[in-house]
Design a protein around this motif. Structure first.
Motif, PDB file in Angstrom:
ATOM      1  N   VAL A  56      83.373  56.015  17.558  1.00 48.12           N
ATOM      2  CA  VAL A  56      82.634  55.167  18.506  1.00 48.12           C
ATOM      3  C   VAL A  56      81.619  54.359  17.713  1.00 48.12           C
ATOM      4  O   VAL A  56      80.791  54.928  17.002  1.00 48.12           O
ATOM      5  CB  VAL A  56      81.891  56.037  19.551  1.00 48.12           C
ATOM      6  N   LYS A  57      81.706  53.029  17.852  1.00 48.70           N
ATOM      7  CA  LYS A  57      80.710  52.190  17.177  1.00 48.70           C
ATOM      8  C   LYS A  57      79.463  52.149  18.045  1.00 48.70           C
ATOM      9  O   LYS A  57      79.543  51.763  19.225  1.00 48.70           O
ATOM     10  CB  LYS A  57      81.271  50.781  16.964  1.00 48.70           C
ATOM     11  N   GLY A  58      78.346  52.577  17.503  1.00 53.80           N
ATOM     12  CA  GLY A  58      77.122  52.567  18.305  1.00 53.80           C
ATOM     13  C   GLY A  58      75.927  52.966  17.470  1.00 53.80           C
ATOM     14  O   GLY A  58      76.054  53.544  16.391  1.00 53.80           O
ATOM     15  N   ASP A  59      74.761  52.659  18.020  1.00 58.69           N
ATOM     16  CA  ASP A  59      73.488  52.841  17.326  1.00 58.69           C
ATOM     17  C   ASP A  59      72.797  54.090  17.877  1.00 58.69           C
ATOM     18  O   ASP A  59      72.664  54.221  19.100  1.00 58.69           O
ATOM     19  CB  ASP A  59      72.641  51.590  17.605  1.00 58.69           C
ATOM     20  N   ILE A  60      72.345  54.978  17.018  1.00 57.70           N
ATOM     21  CA  ILE A  60      71.665  56.191  17.513  1.00 57.70           C
ATOM     22  C   ILE A  60      70.331  55.854  18.184  1.00 57.70           C
ATOM     23  O   ILE A  60      69.746  56.698  18.843  1.00 57.70           O
ATOM     24  CB  ILE A  60      71.463  57.270  16.419  1.00 57.70           C
ATOM     25  N   CYS A  61      69.854  54.624  18.005  1.00 60.00           N
ATOM     26  CA  CYS A  61      68.606  54.218  18.689  1.00 60.00           C
ATOM     27  C   CYS A  61      68.885  53.672  20.088  1.00 60.00           C
ATOM     28  O   CYS A  61      67.955  53.425  20.854  1.00 60.00           O
ATOM     29  CB  CYS A  61      67.888  53.139  17.895  1.00 60.00           C
ATOM     30  N   ASP A  62      70.139  53.430  20.421  1.00 57.36           N
ATOM     31  CA  ASP A  62      70.512  52.820  21.707  1.00 57.36           C
ATOM     32  C   ASP A  62      70.662  53.942  22.749  1.00 57.36           C
ATOM     33  O   ASP A  62      71.713  54.564  22.879  1.00 57.36           O
ATOM     34  CB  ASP A  62      71.830  52.047  21.504  1.00 57.36           C
ATOM     35  N   ARG A  63      69.577  54.170  23.479  1.00 55.37           N
ATOM     36  CA  ARG A  63      69.501  55.322  24.386  1.00 55.37           C
ATOM     37  C   ARG A  63      70.638  55.315  25.411  1.00 55.37           C
ATOM     38  O   ARG A  63      71.279  56.335  25.661  1.00 55.37           O
ATOM     39  CB  ARG A  63      68.138  55.291  25.088  1.00 55.37           C
ATOM     40  N   GLU A  64      70.897  54.133  25.972  1.00 49.53           N
ATOM     41  CA  GLU A  64      71.919  54.068  27.020  1.00 49.53           C
ATOM     42  C   GLU A  64      73.297  54.432  26.450  1.00 49.53           C
ATOM     43  O   GLU A  64      74.039  55.230  27.036  1.00 49.53           O
ATOM     44  CB  GLU A  64      71.940  52.660  27.609  1.00 49.53           C
ATOM     45  N   ALA A  83      71.536  57.555   9.055  1.00 48.10           N
ATOM     46  CA  ALA A  83      70.218  57.221   8.509  1.00 48.10           C
ATOM     47  C   ALA A  83      70.353  55.992   7.632  1.00 48.10           C
ATOM     48  O   ALA A  83      71.436  55.663   7.154  1.00 48.10           O
ATOM     49  CB  ALA A  83      69.678  58.381   7.671  1.00 48.10           C
ATOM     50  N   GLU A  84      69.234  55.324   7.441  1.00 40.42           N
ATOM     51  CA  GLU A  84      69.108  54.417   6.306  1.00 40.42           C
ATOM     52  C   GLU A  84      68.798  55.352   5.140  1.00 40.42           C
ATOM     53  O   GLU A  84      67.864  56.166   5.225  1.00 40.42           O
ATOM     54  CB  GLU A  84      67.975  53.427   6.538  1.00 40.42           C
ATOM     55  N   GLY A  95      60.774  48.949   7.710  1.00 42.58           N
ATOM     56  CA  GLY A  95      60.851  48.983   9.174  1.00 42.58           C
ATOM     57  C   GLY A  95      62.107  49.641   9.728  1.00 42.58           C
ATOM     58  O   GLY A  95      62.041  50.515  10.599  1.00 42.58           O
ATOM     59  N   VAL A  96      63.259  49.249   9.205  1.00 41.66           N
ATOM     60  CA  VAL A  96      64.522  49.762   9.743  1.00 41.66           C
ATOM     61  C   VAL A  96      64.668  51.270   9.453  1.00 41.66           C
ATOM     62  O   VAL A  96      65.347  51.995  10.197  1.00 41.66           O
ATOM     63  CB  VAL A  96      65.721  48.940   9.210  1.00 41.66           C
ATOM     64  N   PHE A  97      63.996  51.739   8.421  1.00 42.81           N
ATOM     65  CA  PHE A  97      64.033  53.178   8.101  1.00 42.81           C
ATOM     66  C   PHE A  97      63.281  53.973   9.169  1.00 42.81           C
ATOM     67  O   PHE A  97      63.720  55.044   9.582  1.00 42.81           O
ATOM     68  CB  PHE A  97      63.420  53.433   6.708  1.00 42.81           C
ATOM     69  N   LEU A  98      62.141  53.394   9.605  1.00 43.32           N
ATOM     70  CA  LEU A  98      61.370  54.089  10.641  1.00 43.32           C
ATOM     71  C   LEU A  98      62.166  54.089  11.939  1.00 43.32           C
ATOM     72  O   LEU A  98      62.233  55.097  12.655  1.00 43.32           O
ATOM     73  CB  LEU A  98      60.012  53.411  10.838  1.00 43.32           C
ATOM     74  N   GLU A  99      62.780  52.953  12.224  1.00 43.95           N
ATOM     75  CA  GLU A  99      63.536  52.807  13.478  1.00 43.95           C
ATOM     76  C   GLU A  99      64.695  53.816  13.528  1.00 43.95           C
ATOM     77  O   GLU A  99      64.770  54.659  14.408  1.00 43.95           O
ATOM     78  CB  GLU A  99      64.055  51.360  13.540  1.00 43.95           C
ATOM     79  N   THR A 100      65.593  53.732  12.557  1.00 38.90           N
ATOM     80  CA  THR A 100      66.789  54.595  12.590  1.00 38.90           C
ATOM     81  C   THR A 100      66.443  56.060  12.332  1.00 38.90           C
ATOM     82  O   THR A 100      66.841  56.949  13.079  1.00 38.90           O
ATOM     83  CB  THR A 100      67.835  54.116  11.563  1.00 38.90           C
ATOM     84  N   ASN A 101      65.685  56.293  11.264  1.00 35.54           N
ATOM     85  CA  ASN A 101      65.524  57.690  10.828  1.00 35.54           C
ATOM     86  C   ASN A 101      64.602  58.485  11.755  1.00 35.54           C
ATOM     87  O   ASN A 101      64.806  59.684  11.934  1.00 35.54           O
ATOM     88  CB  ASN A 101      65.016  57.730   9.381  1.00 35.54           C
ATOM     89  N   ILE A 102      63.612  57.799  12.356  1.00 31.51           N
ATOM     90  CA  ILE A 102      62.691  58.531  13.235  1.00 31.51           C
ATOM     91  C   ILE A 102      63.090  58.338  14.705  1.00 31.51           C
ATOM     92  O   ILE A 102      63.409  59.313  15.406  1.00 31.51           O
ATOM     93  CB  ILE A 102      61.225  58.084  13.023  1.00 31.51           C
ATOM     94  N   MET A 103      63.107  57.083  15.157  1.00 34.99           N
ATOM     95  CA  MET A 103      63.390  56.842  16.576  1.00 34.99           C
ATOM     96  C   MET A 103      64.824  57.231  16.937  1.00 34.99           C
ATOM     97  O   MET A 103      65.093  57.739  18.023  1.00 34.99           O
ATOM     98  CB  MET A 103      63.124  55.370  16.944  1.00 34.99           C
ATOM     99  N   GLY A 104      65.750  56.992  16.005  1.00 31.81           N
ATOM    100  CA  GLY A 104      67.142  57.376  16.262  1.00 31.81           C
ATOM    101  C   GLY A 104      67.277  58.886  16.407  1.00 31.81           C
ATOM    102  O   GLY A 104      67.976  59.390  17.297  1.00 31.81           O
ATOM    103  N   THR A 105      66.576  59.622  15.559  1.00 24.58           N
ATOM    104  CA  THR A 105      66.603  61.092  15.647  1.00 24.58           C
ATOM    105  C   THR A 105      66.041  61.537  16.992  1.00 24.58           C
ATOM    106  O   THR A 105      66.624  62.404  17.679  1.00 24.58           O
ATOM    107  CB  THR A 105      65.786  61.701  14.478  1.00 24.58           C
ATOM    108  N   ALA A 106      64.926  60.936  17.402  1.00 24.91           N
ATOM    109  CA  ALA A 106      64.307  61.310  18.684  1.00 24.91           C
ATOM    110  C   ALA A 106      65.263  61.014  19.842  1.00 24.91           C
ATOM    111  O   ALA A 106      65.393  61.818  20.781  1.00 24.91           O
ATOM    112  CB  ALA A 106      62.994  60.553  18.863  1.00 24.91           C
TER     113      ALA A 106
END
Ligand code: NAD
Ligand code: TDX
Length: 339
Positions: A56-64, A83-84, A95-106
């Motif tokens: 599945v192509k998708g972003d771990i930050c994309d909640r929906e 992760a980045e 910036g993208v490291f904080l987004e993916t690695n932290i917010m994506g994990t959350a």
């Protein structure tokens, strides 16, 4: 058993998927990957037709998108590799490291809380412990070593670890965390030391060694890491951190020379370039806990693993040549030309 593996089109995640599909033919493995510059669908070509596998192509930050996937798949286990992952890129663009690695994990953990899960596993790194001095070979990272990060990358990974452990304590989420040392093996993206040196050597290009080349990394063959994560998700104690490493400390320059020797290339290709900012000196893992509790031991010796890896890059030129002839050229130019 359904397992969502995030970041499975990258280096370690793909090797983990191959391992799991082979070892557990009745498990369903669902790979969620954004296909960033580091993700390659061609890496997963050999399993795409396996009925037990879904990409599945998708972003771990994309909640929906993440919640929809949980509703569809009802996973039992989530293993978060996404992760980045490159320290040098994090120095240029945090910036993208904080987004993916932290917010994506959350986001992944929020989905686990909402839909219920047997296990959430966070794939972390030894870099969260910072570095060790060269003159104290007796010092190793154990699970109690304080978090002490150096780069935006390691800081983002450490932040994620803290969140994962907090979700366990606060919400009772059944989590585990593993912190592994440097991996090497097939499908390693050619921005990282070993595949970069193999690719450059094969193309008779300069081999850019940072600083004096004396920094030490603790190398582990990727399959050994995958087997360790397999053990932790099935038998690891909830709420625990497990260090993974094989007591294989090597200086960068010695690895580069070893690659030159294996490919019959002259050391004159070695070029010393400006050091990485904040460059960690030495990493070294104490893996006693995973050995004692779960019986894990690395199986591949470095001399064998590096030979297998070099053979893989020789046999799979198309995989890495496609990568280095694309957008990677701009990255390489920005990072290495006039360095
Ligand atoms: P990689 O860069 O090769 O692969 C990362 C994968 O994650 C790629 O397929 C990419 O497309 C995907 N991805 C990135 N952002 C995403 C997002 N927002 N949503 C979904 N997918 C996304 O990385 P790797 O070397 O395979 O590392 C995997 C994990 O292991 C990382 O968490 C890394 O921190 C950790 N780790 C790596 C090493 C190592 O030596 N490579 C060592 C210890 C820990
Ligand atoms: O061109 C290079 N020249 C060089 O001397 C590159 C790319 C690296 N290096 C040095 C820097 C490091 O001391 O080689 C060493 C290894 O560098 P990387 O391959 O970039 O790995 P490292 O920074 O150690 O981080 C890796 O291990 C821990 C992974 O990329 C991380 O994702 C993981 O968490």
């Amino acid at each position: 058993m359904t397992i969502i593996v995030t970041g499975g089109a990258g280096f370690i995640g793909s090797n983990f998927i191959f391992h799991m599909l082979e070892k557990y033919p009745d498990y369903r493995i669902v790979c969620l990957d954004k296909l960033t510059y580091a993700g390659n669908l061609s890496t997963l070509a050999s399993v795409m037709d396996n009925p037990q596998f879904r990409f599945v192509k998708g972003d771990i930050c994309d909640r929906e998108a993440v919640y929809n996937l949980f509703e569809e798949e009802e996973p039992d286990i989530v293993v978060n590799y996404a992760a980045e992952s490159h320290v040098d890129r994090s120095i240029e663009n945090p910036g993208v490291f904080l987004e993916t690695n932290i917010m994506g994990t959350a986001t992944m953990m929020d989905a686990c809380r909402k839909y219920g899960i047997e296990r959430y596993h966070q794939v972390s790194t030894d870099e969260v412990y910072g570095d060790l001095p060269f003159d104290r070979p007796d010092l190793l990272f154990d699970e109690e070593t304080p978090i002490h990060t150096s780069s935006p990358y390691s800081s983002s990974k450490a932040s994620a670890d803290l969140l994962v452990l907090a979700y366990h304590r606060t919400y009772g989420l059944p989590v585990t965390v593993s912190r592994c040392s440097n991996n090497y093996g097939p499908y390693h993206f050619p921005e990282k030391l070993i595949p970069l040196m193999i690719a450059n050597a094969l193309n008779d290009k300069p081999l850019p060694v940072y600083g004096e080349g004396i920094n030490v990394r603790d190398w582990l063959y990727v399959e050994d890491h995958c087997k360790a994560v397999d053990l932790v998700i099935h038998h690891g104690r909830v709420g625990e951190v497990y260090n993974i490493g094989g007591h294989n400390e090597m200086r960068n320059i010695d690895i580069v020379k070893m690659i030159c020797d294996a490919l019959d290339k002259p050391y004159s290709l070695i070029t010393y370039v400006t050091d990485r900012k904040g460059h960690d000196m030495r990493y070294a893992i104490d893996p006693s806990k995973i050995h004692t509790e779960l019986g894990w031991l690395p199986e591949t010796k470095f001399e064998d693993g590096i030979k297998k890896t070099i053979s893989w890059y020789l046999d799979n030129r198309e995989w890495w040549e496609t990568i280095i002839s694309g957008e990677y050229r701009n990255y390489y130019k920005a990072m290495y030309v006039n360095r």
